[in-house]
Design an enzyme around this catalytic site. Structure first.
Site, PDB file in Angstrom:
ATOM      1  N   HIS A 191       0.821  -1.211   0.000  1.00  0.00           N
ATOM      2  CA  HIS A 191       0.000   0.000   0.000  1.00  0.00           C
ATOM      3  C   HIS A 191       0.854   1.260   0.000  1.00  0.00           C
ATOM      4  O   HIS A 191       0.456   2.297  -0.516  1.00  0.00           O
ATOM      5  CB  HIS A 191      -0.992  -0.029   1.169  1.00  0.00           C
ATOM      6  N   ARG A 298     -10.507   4.138  -1.814  1.00  0.00           N
ATOM      7  CA  ARG A 298     -10.023   3.407  -0.615  1.00  0.00           C
ATOM      8  C   ARG A 298     -10.329   4.268   0.625  1.00  0.00           C
ATOM      9  O   ARG A 298      -9.478   5.009   1.091  1.00  0.00           O
ATOM     10  CB  ARG A 298      -8.521   3.160  -0.713  1.00  0.00           C
ATOM     11  N   ARG A 334     -15.489   1.896  -1.791  1.00  0.00           N
ATOM     12  CA  ARG A 334     -15.214   0.628  -1.106  1.00  0.00           C
ATOM     13  C   ARG A 334     -15.309   0.861   0.392  1.00  0.00           C
ATOM     14  O   ARG A 334     -14.727   1.817   0.907  1.00  0.00           O
ATOM     15  CB  ARG A 334     -13.816   0.124  -1.457  1.00  0.00           C
ATOM     16  N   GLU A 433     -11.001 -10.773  -4.368  1.00  0.00           N
ATOM     17  CA  GLU A 433      -9.574 -10.634  -4.093  1.00  0.00           C
ATOM     18  C   GLU A 433      -9.047 -11.756  -3.217  1.00  0.00           C
ATOM     19  O   GLU A 433      -7.948 -11.683  -2.687  1.00  0.00           O
ATOM     20  CB  GLU A 433      -9.245  -9.256  -3.497  1.00  0.00           C
ATOM     21  N   ASN A 456      -4.199  -7.225  -6.500  1.00  0.00           N
ATOM     22  CA  ASN A 456      -3.088  -7.098  -5.544  1.00  0.00           C
ATOM     23  C   ASN A 456      -3.195  -8.164  -4.464  1.00  0.00           C
ATOM     24  O   ASN A 456      -2.235  -8.855  -4.151  1.00  0.00           O
ATOM     25  CB  ASN A 456      -3.104  -5.721  -4.878  1.00  0.00           C
ATOM     26  N   ASP A 457      -4.391  -8.267  -3.910  1.00  0.00           N
ATOM     27  CA  ASP A 457      -4.585  -9.292  -2.886  1.00  0.00           C
ATOM     28  C   ASP A 457      -4.788 -10.667  -3.502  1.00  0.00           C
ATOM     29  O   ASP A 457      -4.313 -11.663  -2.965  1.00  0.00           O
ATOM     30  CB  ASP A 457      -5.786  -8.932  -1.998  1.00  0.00           C
ATOM     31  N   ARG A 467       2.553  -9.389  -0.392  1.00  0.00           N
ATOM     32  CA  ARG A 467       2.727  -8.352  -1.416  1.00  0.00           C
ATOM     33  C   ARG A 467       3.707  -7.259  -1.006  1.00  0.00           C
ATOM     34  O   ARG A 467       4.173  -6.486  -1.830  1.00  0.00           O
ATOM     35  CB  ARG A 467       1.360  -7.741  -1.791  1.00  0.00           C
ATOM     36  N   CYS A 504      -9.394  -3.723 -10.592  1.00  0.00           N
ATOM     37  CA  CYS A 504      -8.857  -2.493  -9.997  1.00  0.00           C
ATOM     38  C   CYS A 504      -7.521  -2.675  -9.278  1.00  0.00           C
ATOM     39  O   CYS A 504      -7.059  -1.789  -8.588  1.00  0.00           O
ATOM     40  CB  CYS A 504      -9.877  -1.862  -9.046  1.00  0.00           C
TER      41      CYS A 504
HETATM   42  C1  PEP Z   1      -6.432  -5.172  -4.460  1.00  0.00           C
HETATM   43  O1  PEP Z   1      -6.256  -5.934  -3.515  1.00  0.00           O
HETATM   44  O2  PEP Z   1      -6.108  -5.448  -5.627  1.00  0.00           O
HETATM   45  C2  PEP Z   1      -7.029  -3.846  -4.253  1.00  0.00           C
HETATM   46  C3  PEP Z   1      -7.341  -3.080  -5.271  1.00  0.00           C
HETATM   47  O3  PEP Z   1      -7.197  -3.424  -2.969  1.00  0.00           O
HETATM   48  P1  PEP Z   1      -5.996  -2.875  -2.087  1.00  0.00           P
HETATM   49  O4  PEP Z   1      -4.793  -2.675  -2.972  1.00  0.00           O
HETATM   50  O5  PEP Z   1      -6.438  -1.622  -1.455  1.00  0.00           O
HETATM   51  O6  PEP Z   1      -5.783  -3.996  -1.104  1.00  0.00           O
HETATM   52 MG    MG Z   2      -7.174  -5.511  -1.619  1.00  0.00          MG
END
Ligand code: PEP
Ligand code: MG
Length: 579
Positions: A191, A298, A334, A433, A456-457, A467, A504
């Protein structure tokens, strides 16, 4: 001059002097002092040496019988340095000759000692490097005492160097002064990296020892394109980078001209490009960069510097601010994704053994119903004024989705009773995710209006790769066949149930994957605003037929290395034909 290689997570170049955050996240100041206070500064130094020596001697005496000889040895080394007059004299001289603050002079001298030690061929000496850093920390702790400064009070441009940074810390930097970031730890989709990209602050992470090798006040270069960090660059290198910086700005300027054109393929298919934001004031830049709306807000960043829990009104006002910019264009809010690396003020101390597998996100919200309902009410109220959608993160089972939806139904009833307006048809969706959500996408698709894939998750949980951990960054791959299989499966489920699907995660803003994603059927992508023009440029060079062919071929390979190398070659060919 020293060049370190890490992972460039936010592009751009910054050349400036470094400010170092210590282990407790306070800045080690470079402060020039006035000639009149040199003596007082040297007195502070003497005092810090003597307090630190007393502290170590105290530790050495306490429980002495419990320690083995190795530990005794370490304390002896520390005491030796803290009682070494030559070392203290060297620091005091710097204060006198350069008018450095005591903290800065300690940092400069001890880092120099550490550098010499690390280059020693004698293993005993080179292993003492960490002791030198410990001594530096101890002295600085005594020196700073009550005079600690944080980065909230910068008055000149800096590049922040730290072992690691939390997303909240990064988001609180004043981007007028923080020109670049460099950390020992971190990964591309941590993040912290995401926030740096959103704020357009050039950043390089996973540099290993950047916080040990850099001294506060060193001139440094952050090269977010190539993932390089240069300490004390020579004149030629600085000039080269100044020229590079100018080229980048020109490129950004050219791309910005595309902002108002649509993201349309050469065979006429329009792709919806949306923005990911952390703060309401990023909505404006998303619009300027050509975003068609917000695909991911977010909202947990509302907690950033909250010394109080955000109220329903705080939430409501933030959402109205985004609506004001986007009018009737879609805005996906979200619900809070707190936890893991994103802490609220009062949860910071509640450490969990595996925070990414712990009480985060929807799980945290469902344990804090009053907090969750405040947000849901605010989203519903704001929905009366714009095209809002509500989305739940980290769903893994149907029961938690139903419980969250039930809370929305409950809030709707309350608002109705209170005579407060909201959009009766507000769409409710979920992030896909986790592998559980992807594998059960058919079942979930019957209970939501839309999916948004958070790669990402999804990648982190599918490949069991943290990550944000630089040690395993090379294993974190969007091109892994298992990830692509899940993406295809979610696409099929969404199509079968005729619900909207977007993506996303950071994969959406990586040009290597644009053709693949279009070819797999994605027509809505959401990303950090600064990336929108580049992705638009790529889309405008592709045809859907080409994309489908590329996707068909890519999913036929069985390793991520083959897939990524194939995709890169294809993309390079397409883009070089275009120019
Ligand atoms: C993700 O997990 O891809 C996502 C968009 O949420 P975040 O990056 O805020 O965990
Ligand atoms: Mg996420």
């Amino acid at each position: 001059m020293e060049i370190l290689k890490g992972i460039g997570v936010s592009s751009g170049v910054a050349i400036c002097s470094a400010v170092l955050l210590d282990a407790e996240e306070y800045r080690i100041p470079r402060r020039q002092i006035a000639a009149t206070v040199v003596r007082a500064e040297q007195q502070r130094l003497r005092q810090a040496f003597s307090q630190a020596a007393q502290e170590v001697a105290g530790l050495q005496n306490a429980q002495q019988e419990l320690w083995d000889s190795k530990i005794k040895d370490i304390f002896a080394v520390h005491l030796h340095f803290l009682r070494d007059r030559t070392l203290r004299r060297q620091i005091a001289d710097l204060i006198e000759q350069q008018h450095y603050s005591a903290e800065y002079a300690v940092s400069v001298v001890l880092r120099d000692v550490a550098k010499h030690f690390s280059q020693a061929s004698d293993a005993y000496i080179s292993e003492r490097v960490n002791d030198i850093y410990d001594i530096e920390k101890r002295l600085i702790r005594h020196l700073i005492g009550q005079r600690r400064e944080d980065l909230a009070h910068l008055s000149e441009p800096v590049i922040v160097v730290a072992h690691d940074l939390t997303p909240m810390q990064t988001a609180s930097f004043d981007k007028h002064y923080v020109l670049g970031l460099a950390t020992d730890a971190g990964g591309r989709t941590s993040h912290t990296a995401i926030v740096a990209r959103s704020l357009s602050i050039p950043a390089v992470v996973a540099l290993g020892q950047v916080s040990e090798k850099t001294a506060g006040g060193d001139t440094v270069i952050v090269d977010g394109h190539r993932g390089l960090f240069i300490i004390n660059p020579d004149e030629d290198t600085i000039n080269e980078y100044r020229a590079f910086e100018a080229t980048i700005l020109e490129h950004i300027h050219e791309l910005d001209e595309l902002a108002q054109q649509s993201a349309i393929t050469t065979d006429g298919v329009t792709i919806q490009l949306l923005g990911n934001i952390e703060f309401p004031d990023e909505a404006d830049i998303t619009l300027k960069k050509g975003g068609d709306g917000i695909g991911l807000y977010r909202t947990e960043f509302l907690y950033i510097d909250a010394d109080h829990e955000p109220t329903e009104e705080d939430h409501y006002q933030a959402y109205l601010q985004v609506i004001k910019i986007f009018g009737n264009s879609p805005i996906t809010i979200r619900t809070l994704d707190l936890g893991a690396d994103k802490f609220t003020q009062n949860r910071r101390s509640a450490r969990e053994p595996n925070p990414f597998l712990g009480l985060r996100s929807i799980r945290y919200c469902l344990r804090n119903i009053a907090m969750f309902k405040r947000q849901i009410r605010a989203i519903l109220r704001a929905s009366a004024h714009g095209n809002l959608k509500l989305m739940f993160p980290l769903i893994t089972n149907l029961l938690e989705l139903r419980q969250a939806k039930w809370l929305v139904a409950d809030a709707r009833e309350d608002l109705e009773e209170e005579g407060i307006h909201f959009d009766e048809n507000i769409q409710i969706g979920m992030m896909v995710e986790t592998p559980a959500a992807a594998l059960m996408a058919d079942e979930f698709a019957h209970e939501v209006d839309f999916f948004s894939i958070g790669t990402n998750d999804l990648i982190q949980y599918t490949l069991a790769v943290d990550r944000g951990n630089e040690e395993v960054a090379s294993l974190y791959s969007p091109a892994h066949p298992a990830v692509l299989t899940l993406l295809r499966q979610v696409m099929q489920s969404a199509r079968r149930a005729k619900i909207d699907l977007s993506l996303c995660g950071e994969m959406a803003s990586d040009v290597d994957y644009t053709a693949l994603l279009l070819g797999l059927g994605f027509t809505t992508l959401s990303m950090a605003a600064p990336m929108i023009p580049e992705i638009k440029r790529v889309i405008r060079a592709l045809s859907m037929e080409q994309c489908r062919q590329i996707a068909r071929k890519a999913v036929g390979f069985d390793t991520d290395k083959q897939i990524i190398s194939y995709l890169r070659t294809e993309m390079q060919n397409i883009l070089s034909d275009e120019t």
